[in-house]
Design an enzyme around this catalytic site. Structure first.
Site: not given
Length: 411
Positions: A162, A302, A313, A334, A339, A398
């Site tokens: 991502c 994010h 975050e 998002k 996403h 990831f």
């Protein structure tokens, strides 16, 4: 080494809330939701039955039918977004070896893989298309865009889950500021709303399962968040050396001022619980851009709508910005578009660029239940007018990949 200034002169977008830059941006400002039941395949038996699909997407706006048949959907989306971005930028004649393309994709041609794997199993190896591999590989979006525009300079794909598109923009920025290119087409594209992805992410329990209320499923930073929503789309930016853009009379949208990139070195999918990698990526972005923390007015987070990402975050932002963190506007696109995996960072960087230019911060929709572990100003539910001079756009993937882009408004 001399550092040249890099500006954005074109943006192209394909998302679940708009098939162009303008329609996507207007929908973001309106807080429109692009999540709904999956229509492209049956979802009986899946834990999750919804996604953020780019309904009505038509590749023929940028290519003929023959070319479209030879390109996976993620490549089609990249080409359509690139056509819009270059149409806005109007880059004009270029030295082809000083013009390049770096376009990220986390997975690549997953739809093609599913289709051709089924052909192999059901009809044998002789029925696999000779285009299987070129349509599958994740670098093909960058390859096809370079072919389309004749750009023969730096060309590759970044694949870091991502964070892919964020790394693509950062790499393109480096190519220009260090004199290896004058203009770059960059960003990310992903089209992985398909059975394998839905089953795989579902098996990980990474996806929201609000099947009865999909429109409210993506709820970053909300206390009742239960996973992310799979999305698809593309974001393409044209980056250009500022002097070149100025000399040809281009209207720049914003400046890419710097970036930071780190690794968690912690876990395959879960972010470092202390947020050290996220924190350092933001700190390095500020350092690279020669920007003080107090100059940042907005962070495009994010913000995945997963339990761990959002609270970690938030923790990282608090540690970078200290007492001022509570005064920062932080929002997650998002919440509206889901996403987009490897394309997320490009669409979100584009939204950040437009926020700086237009003086409007996109909201985090579906924010209803405050979470004590997520205690920042998330621009809840409604866009906000604000003239911001400098902003960050965060992307975390990831594998522990982190990148934070720093963007600056133009006077």
């Amino acid at each position: 080494m001399e550092r040249r200034t890099v500006v954005v002169t074109g943006i192209g977008l394909v998302t679940s809330i708009g098939l162009t830059r303008q329609t996507t941006w207007e929908a973001m400002v309106a807080g429109r939701n692009g999540v709904g039941p999956i229509t492209s395949f049956p979802t009986d038996g899946y834990r999750t039955t919804f996604a953020a699909q780019a309904q009505g997407f038509d590749p023929l706006v940028a290519m003929d039918a023959k070319a479209a048949r030879k390109a996976d959907r993620f490549c089609q989306m990249a080409l359509v977004a690139a056509a819009e971005a270059t149409s806005q930028a109007q880059p004009g004649p270029v030295d082809s070896f000083r013009a390049g393309c770096i376009i990220g994709s986390g997975i690549g041609g997953m739809l093609t893989f599913e289709e051709q794997h089924a052909a192999l199993l059901q009809r044998g190896p002789s029925r696999v298309s000779p285009l299987f591999i070129p349509m599958l590989i994740s670098d093909m979006a960058s390859g096809l865009v370079s072919i389309q525009y004749g750009y023969r300079g730096p060309n590759w794909c970044t694949t870091s889950a991502c964070a892919s598109a964020g790394h693509a923009i950062a790499s393109s920025f480096d190519m220009i500021r260090h004199g290896r290119a004058d203009i770059m087409i960059t960003g990310g594209s992903e089209a992985s709303v398909c059975p394998s992805a839905l089953a795989g992410f579902g098996a990980m329990k990474a996806l929201s399962t609000r099947n009865e209320a999909p429109a409210s499923a993506s709820r970053p930073f909300d206390a009742e968040r239960d996973g992310f929503v799979l999305g698809e789309g593309a974001g393409i930016l044209v980056l250009e050396e500022a002097g070149r853009a100025r000399a040809r009379g281009a209207t720049a949208i914003c400046e890419i001022a710097g970036y930071g990139a780190t690794a968690d070195a912690f876990h395959m999918t879960q972010p470092d619980e202390e947020g050290a990698g996220m924190r350092m990526a933001m700190a390095l972005a500020l350092q690279d851009a020669a920007v003080a923390p107090e100059q940042i007015g907005y962070i495009n987070a994010h913000g995945t709508s997963t339990h761990y990402n959002d609270k970690i975050e938030t923790k990282a932002i608090r540690e970078v910005f200290g007492p001022r963190a509570g005064k920062l506007a932080v929002s997650s696109c998002k919440s509206m578009i889901g996403h987009l995996l490897g394309a997320a960072g490009a669409v979100e960087a584009a939204a950040t660029a437009l926020a700086l230019k237009e003086g409007v911060l996109p909201p985090t929709i579906n924010y209803e239940h405050p979470d004590p572990e997520c205690d920042l100003d998330y621009v809840p539910n409604q866009a906000r007018r604000a003239q911001v001079e400098v902003a960050l756009s965060n992307s975390f993937g990831f594998g522990g990949h982190n990148v934070s882009l720093c963007l600056r408004a133009l006077g």
